[in-house]
Design a protein around this motif. Structure first.
Motif, PDB file in Angstrom:
ATOM      1  N   THR A 126     -31.135 -60.296  72.550  1.00  0.00           N
ATOM      2  CA  THR A 126     -30.552 -61.559  72.089  1.00  0.00           C
ATOM      3  C   THR A 126     -29.934 -61.373  70.702  1.00  0.00           C
ATOM      4  OG1 THR A 126     -32.259 -62.720  73.315  1.00  0.00           O
ATOM      5  CG2 THR A 126     -31.044 -64.001  71.661  1.00  0.00           C
ATOM      6  N   PRO A 127     -28.670 -61.738  70.536  1.00  0.00           N
ATOM      7  CA  PRO A 127     -28.014 -61.529  69.231  1.00  0.00           C
ATOM      8  C   PRO A 127     -28.640 -62.388  68.131  1.00  0.00           C
ATOM      9  CG  PRO A 127     -26.423 -62.118  70.943  1.00  0.00           C
ATOM     10  CD  PRO A 127     -27.767 -62.322  71.528  1.00  0.00           C
ATOM     11  N   PRO A 128     -28.570 -61.928  66.911  1.00  0.00           N
ATOM     12  CA  PRO A 128     -29.134 -62.666  65.779  1.00  0.00           C
ATOM     13  C   PRO A 128     -28.351 -63.938  65.445  1.00  0.00           C
ATOM     14  CG  PRO A 128     -27.988 -60.687  65.020  1.00  0.00           C
ATOM     15  CD  PRO A 128     -28.010 -60.628  66.508  1.00  0.00           C
ATOM     16  N   VAL A 129     -27.132 -64.054  65.943  1.00  0.00           N
ATOM     17  CA  VAL A 129     -26.356 -65.292  65.779  1.00  0.00           C
ATOM     18  C   VAL A 129     -25.809 -65.667  67.152  1.00  0.00           C
ATOM     19  CG1 VAL A 129     -25.704 -64.989  63.352  1.00  0.00           C
ATOM     20  CG2 VAL A 129     -24.326 -63.931  65.126  1.00  0.00           C
ATOM     21  N   GLU A 130     -25.664 -66.959  67.402  1.00  0.00           N
ATOM     22  CA  GLU A 130     -25.202 -67.399  68.719  1.00  0.00           C
ATOM     23  C   GLU A 130     -23.681 -67.314  68.787  1.00  0.00           C
ATOM     24  OE1 GLU A 130     -28.466 -70.287  70.638  1.00  0.00           O
ATOM     25  OE2 GLU A 130     -27.394 -71.163  68.936  1.00  0.00           O
ATOM     26  N   LEU A 131     -23.219 -66.314  69.513  1.00  0.00           N
ATOM     27  CA  LEU A 131     -21.795 -66.011  69.519  1.00  0.00           C
ATOM     28  C   LEU A 131     -21.000 -66.924  70.443  1.00  0.00           C
ATOM     29  CD1 LEU A 131     -22.067 -62.118  69.548  1.00  0.00           C
ATOM     30  CD2 LEU A 131     -21.435 -63.565  67.611  1.00  0.00           C
ATOM     31  N   TRP A 132     -21.679 -67.568  71.403  1.00  0.00           N
ATOM     32  CA  TRP A 132     -20.964 -68.361  72.399  1.00  0.00           C
ATOM     33  C   TRP A 132     -20.663 -69.767  71.890  1.00  0.00           C
ATOM     34  CZ3 TRP A 132     -23.677 -72.695  73.658  1.00  0.00           C
ATOM     35  CH2 TRP A 132     -25.056 -72.667  73.396  1.00  0.00           C
ATOM     36  N   ARG A 133     -21.310 -70.185  70.794  1.00  0.00           N
ATOM     37  CA  ARG A 133     -21.018 -71.529  70.271  1.00  0.00           C
ATOM     38  C   ARG A 133     -19.621 -71.550  69.664  1.00  0.00           C
ATOM     39  NH1 ARG A 133     -25.197 -74.956  70.524  1.00  0.00           N
ATOM     40  NH2 ARG A 133     -27.282 -74.033  70.604  1.00  0.00           N
ATOM     41  N   PRO A 134     -18.978 -72.735  69.688  1.00  0.00           N
ATOM     42  CA  PRO A 134     -17.591 -72.782  69.171  1.00  0.00           C
ATOM     43  C   PRO A 134     -17.472 -72.321  67.728  1.00  0.00           C
ATOM     44  CG  PRO A 134     -18.132 -74.785  70.359  1.00  0.00           C
ATOM     45  CD  PRO A 134     -19.407 -73.997  70.266  1.00  0.00           C
ATOM     46  N   ALA A 135     -18.475 -72.604  66.898  1.00  0.00           N
ATOM     47  CA  ALA A 135     -18.398 -72.186  65.498  1.00  0.00           C
ATOM     48  C   ALA A 135     -19.629 -71.366  65.140  1.00  0.00           C
ATOM     49  CB  ALA A 135     -18.300 -73.399  64.582  1.00  0.00           C
ATOM     50  N   LEU A 136     -19.432 -70.442  64.230  1.00  0.00           N
ATOM     51  CA  LEU A 136     -20.553 -69.663  63.688  1.00  0.00           C
ATOM     52  C   LEU A 136     -21.193 -70.500  62.600  1.00  0.00           C
ATOM     53  CD1 LEU A 136     -19.443 -65.965  63.050  1.00  0.00           C
ATOM     54  CD2 LEU A 136     -21.416 -66.730  64.366  1.00  0.00           C
ATOM     55  N   ALA A 191     -23.308 -58.037  60.420  1.00  0.00           N
ATOM     56  CA  ALA A 191     -21.846 -58.025  60.520  1.00  0.00           C
ATOM     57  C   ALA A 191     -21.350 -57.478  61.852  1.00  0.00           C
ATOM     58  CB  ALA A 191     -21.256 -57.212  59.368  1.00  0.00           C
ATOM     59  N   ALA A 192     -21.928 -56.381  62.319  1.00  0.00           N
ATOM     60  CA  ALA A 192     -21.421 -55.722  63.530  1.00  0.00           C
ATOM     61  C   ALA A 192     -21.430 -56.686  64.708  1.00  0.00           C
ATOM     62  CB  ALA A 192     -22.245 -54.482  63.854  1.00  0.00           C
ATOM     63  N   VAL A 193     -22.399 -57.591  64.744  1.00  0.00           N
ATOM     64  CA  VAL A 193     -22.495 -58.551  65.843  1.00  0.00           C
ATOM     65  C   VAL A 193     -21.747 -59.843  65.498  1.00  0.00           C
ATOM     66  CG1 VAL A 193     -24.092 -59.886  67.266  1.00  0.00           C
ATOM     67  CG2 VAL A 193     -24.650 -57.524  66.633  1.00  0.00           C
ATOM     68  N   ALA A 194     -21.902 -60.336  64.270  1.00  0.00           N
ATOM     69  CA  ALA A 194     -21.305 -61.627  63.902  1.00  0.00           C
ATOM     70  C   ALA A 194     -19.784 -61.601  64.034  1.00  0.00           C
ATOM     71  CB  ALA A 194     -21.708 -62.006  62.483  1.00  0.00           C
ATOM     72  N   TRP A 195     -19.167 -60.445  63.751  1.00  0.00           N
ATOM     73  CA  TRP A 195     -17.703 -60.368  63.845  1.00  0.00           C
ATOM     74  C   TRP A 195     -17.194 -60.454  65.276  1.00  0.00           C
ATOM     75  CZ3 TRP A 195     -13.669 -60.653  60.478  1.00  0.00           C
ATOM     76  CH2 TRP A 195     -14.013 -60.743  59.117  1.00  0.00           C
ATOM     77  N   ARG A 196     -18.114 -60.378  66.265  1.00  0.00           N
ATOM     78  CA  ARG A 196     -17.669 -60.528  67.658  1.00  0.00           C
ATOM     79  C   ARG A 196     -17.288 -61.975  67.978  1.00  0.00           C
ATOM     80  NH1 ARG A 196     -22.260 -57.041  70.988  1.00  0.00           N
ATOM     81  NH2 ARG A 196     -22.055 -55.110  69.773  1.00  0.00           N
ATOM     82  N   HIS A 197     -17.754 -62.917  67.171  1.00  0.00           N
ATOM     83  CA  HIS A 197     -17.438 -64.314  67.457  1.00  0.00           C
ATOM     84  C   HIS A 197     -15.916 -64.512  67.426  1.00  0.00           C
ATOM     85  CE1 HIS A 197     -17.053 -68.627  67.021  1.00  0.00           C
ATOM     86  NE2 HIS A 197     -18.288 -68.729  67.470  1.00  0.00           N
ATOM     87  N   THR A 222     -26.845 -64.213  56.482  1.00  0.00           N
ATOM     88  CA  THR A 222     -27.188 -63.812  57.854  1.00  0.00           C
ATOM     89  C   THR A 222     -25.981 -63.159  58.525  1.00  0.00           C
ATOM     90  OG1 THR A 222     -28.722 -65.652  57.984  1.00  0.00           O
ATOM     91  CG2 THR A 222     -28.050 -64.656  60.078  1.00  0.00           C
ATOM     92  N   LEU A 223     -24.822 -63.777  58.360  1.00  0.00           N
ATOM     93  CA  LEU A 223     -23.613 -63.211  58.966  1.00  0.00           C
ATOM     94  C   LEU A 223     -23.316 -61.827  58.390  1.00  0.00           C
ATOM     95  CD1 LEU A 223     -21.282 -66.363  58.996  1.00  0.00           C
ATOM     96  CD2 LEU A 223     -22.682 -65.434  60.857  1.00  0.00           C
ATOM     97  N   LEU A 224     -23.511 -61.667  57.088  1.00  0.00           N
ATOM     98  CA  LEU A 224     -23.203 -60.378  56.460  1.00  0.00           C
ATOM     99  C   LEU A 224     -24.223 -59.313  56.862  1.00  0.00           C
ATOM    100  CD1 LEU A 224     -22.170 -61.549  52.865  1.00  0.00           C
ATOM    101  CD2 LEU A 224     -20.710 -61.124  54.841  1.00  0.00           C
TER     102      LEU A 224
END
Lengths: 429, 429
Positions: B97-107, B118-124, B113-115
């Motif tokens: 499970t990703p550390p941030v929810e990438l499927w939501r319209p906004a991060l 980064a490798a995952v958060a930038w997928r949004h 947390t985003l920084l």
């Protein structure tokens, strides 16, 4: 006042028209009744004829000047055109005599002299053309990738851990803490595959090379590519083929290749590929050799030309033992004990030009590979996060810009094609 | 097996045809009789409908998968098309499970947390689009310059002397000797004007910034331009205008601007220009202020919009005392005592975006300027050699990529648009 005309546009200027040129006094030749001034600008040379009757005062070579005069046909002049009845106005003080003679057809000074006086030596048209080959290569590299769904990325050059190879890193005082200069964007470009699938970067990489050789620099430009959803390294090799075709096309179209008289290689529709084991056998090396020696690479280059008419040959399957931890083993290998890899070197005219291959993409494989090398996966935690959260099969390659240009123009030493090289001894200019 | 179809190409695929997609499980939604799988690839999203009767096993979000299925029209699906009767094959192990929810319209996660991830958060998709604005800007920058006679150069990032500003440099252990990371390519790009007349460089610059603010980074990308044979800084400003027009055109054409709902600014045919002294008067600041405060810049931005309908305004003539030694004094100034300079700042929506101007080009002027600052010209010997041997009147500018993108997308903090930012506290990931 007419707008500026470039030297390269003079042959199409109407004879009799008055033009304004700007540039450097490339050569000043005073004869009994006439002075020839050859003016150099970014597009080439123009001949200016200063006759008696008007002022014969032409500033010394390398002074920047503005010349206003009449376009006059002269079949003997370069481009069939010269400037007559000129007014020559210096744009700055008279230049001092340059440390190297820029107006001679070839730069004959010794390499250390050229490097010490780089800002001036690079003005020589033949030297300048070498960098134009580099700039054209960069254009061709990006154009090919921009057209096929790649995204340019910028990854940090200041990094917190001396990972990847451990050796040969430069240490930086980072606000009182240790940091290092990135030896390659490898770990970052892979993470960016998780975002953009297909990425490239052109940037400096830093190696604290203790080797004082013609083929090592402490700072060079790396042309990095990485792409996801590959079957194996052969898909990577196909992209490399297209990239090199784009680079050679751009070099051919730049004009610099012609001025230098280069034989720009034809990139075949697909590179000939030979397995590392077969390559050893072909060159008569022992089957347990872990690497190719320079004479083996030369022999493979000759084989590729003789058998396939190709300046290029890819050697695939390099031994896992000689490749970095992220290397993907050969497809079909027994788990944990692969001898060969899904990686390649591309040889160009018998010299290694590009290294690339498929990378691991499963988190568990990374943990095993890192532990097998006696390292702690925790050191790579932020990199490995990309793999814990889903990465595609992927691979990539890196081309050293200076190495590519040196091979193309036939320079023996990378320093001949690098404007301000950095090595064990040289940190200036 | 059909070749891969990209999500963005699905709307033009013939209904009823069988296609093969590859990407990430962006969203998995299990209803009573149907599971929706939204697949994400580099071009966008595709809806896949997994009905009862076939396997409902869809791997968790962020797992990379291959989906083969039938193109089916559905006006409710994104792009009017969805994939039915799919076979879903994972390409790797199930993702954590990703550390941030990438499927939501906004991060919505906090910046740290985003920084950190980064490798995952930038997928949004919204975050990814921000970098696509950066990549498009780079393309537009280079395309404009390539089309107007500029040559890309690569200048060293490892330098031997902490010149230019002296402060805020990172020290490097260079084979046991001190070296520094270049704060800008300024001194090198000027030397290259002597070779190519018109040059540009995109590269990292390094500032050991002790300011912990939203607008400072220790490493950022500088888009540098320098050109010879200018009359004054107004010629430089005209090139900057064309470059920004090329960058905004490329951003508009990239698709990312639309997805982000950006108001990409119109670049006027010429920037409104106001002299520094007039700017002070306009904003009601004392006439002896040496610089513009943020509230002054905001007021000037409002004035430019109200008076000229322009998001941009150039302030020219900045006090010599606040500019670097290589700055050219205002044309017509008394020798040695110029108060104003031939330099400018370009404000974009009331914030400083670009600094540039005309540089000195006479050797004697450099010696005087360096000595006037209490420095020894010998420190700059190799740089000054270019001027001893003939340089044209020239100038240039530098655009900070991250600053440009942040302003364009409305990000308050440069870290929001920088994939792996470096600052006083952050050296990882």
């Amino acid at each position: 006042m007419p707008v500026r005309t470039l030297a390269g546009d003079l042959p199409t200027a109407p004879p009799g028209s008055v033009v304004r040129l700007q540039g450097w006094v490339h050569r000043r030749r005073e004869l009994a009744t006439v002075t020839f001034l050859v003016l150099r600008d970014r597009t080439g040379l123009a001949q200016v004829v200063v006759r008696s009757g008007v002022s014969r005062q032409v500033p010394p070579e390398e002074t920047t000047v503005e010349v206003t005069g009449t376009v006059t046909a002269n079949p003997q002049a370069p481009g069939g055109v010269e400037i007559t009845e000129p007014a020559v106005t210096p744009l700055t003080d008279a230049a001092e005599t340059p440390p190297v003679e820029l107006w001679r057809p070839a730069l004959t000074a010794a390499l250390p002299t050229l490097l010490d006086h780089a800002a001036v030596a690079w003005r020589h048209p033949a030297q300048k053309a070498r960098w134009e080959v580099a700039a054209a290569s960069l254009r061709g590299f990006r154009a090919t990738l921009d057209a096929t769904g790649f995204t340019e990325v910028c990854t940090p050059k200041l990094v917190g851990t001396a990972t990847e190879s451990g050796a040969n890193v430069f240490a930086v005082d980072y606000f009182g803490r240790p940091a290092y200069l990135a030896q390659s964007p490898q770990l970052y470009k892979q993470q960016m595959v998780g975002v953009f699938e297909r990425v490239y970067e052109v940037g400096p990489v830093f190696r604290a090379e203790l080797h004082d050789t013609v083929r090592h620099l402490a700072e060079y430009r790396s042309l990095d590519v990485e792409l996801g959803f590959v079957r194996d390294h052969r898909d990577v090799l196909a992209v490399l083929r297209d990239v090199l075709a784009g680079m050679t096309d751009a070099v051919r179209g730049s004009g610099a290749a012609e001025r230098l008289g280069l034989e720009v290689p034809e990139v075949p529709a697909a590179f000939p590929v030979i397995h590392f084991a077969d390559a050893l056998a072909l060159v008569g090396a022992p089957a347990d050799e872990p690497d190719l020696a320079p004479e083996h690479e030369r022999a493979l280059g000759e084989w590729a030309m003789a058998e396939h008419g190709s300046d290029f040959v890819a050697v695939e399957g390099y031994p896992m033992a000689k490749r970095p931890f992220y290397t993907h083993p050969e497809t079909g290998s027994a788990p944990g004990g692969a001898r060969w890899s899904n990686s390649f070197d591309l040889l160009f005219r018998g010299l290694e030009l590009v290294t690339g291959g498929q990378r691991l993409h499963r988190y568990a494989d990374y943990v095993a590979a890192i532990e097998a090398r006696g390292e702690d996966p925790a050191t790579y935690a932020s990199y490995l996060a990309a793999f814990r959260h889903g990465m595609p099969p992927h691979g990539g390659f890196a081309i050293g810009l200076e190495r590519w240009v040196a091979r193309l123009v036939g320079a023996a030493n990378l320093r001949e094609v690098t404007p301000f090289p950095r090595d064990l001894h040289r940190l200036a200019p």
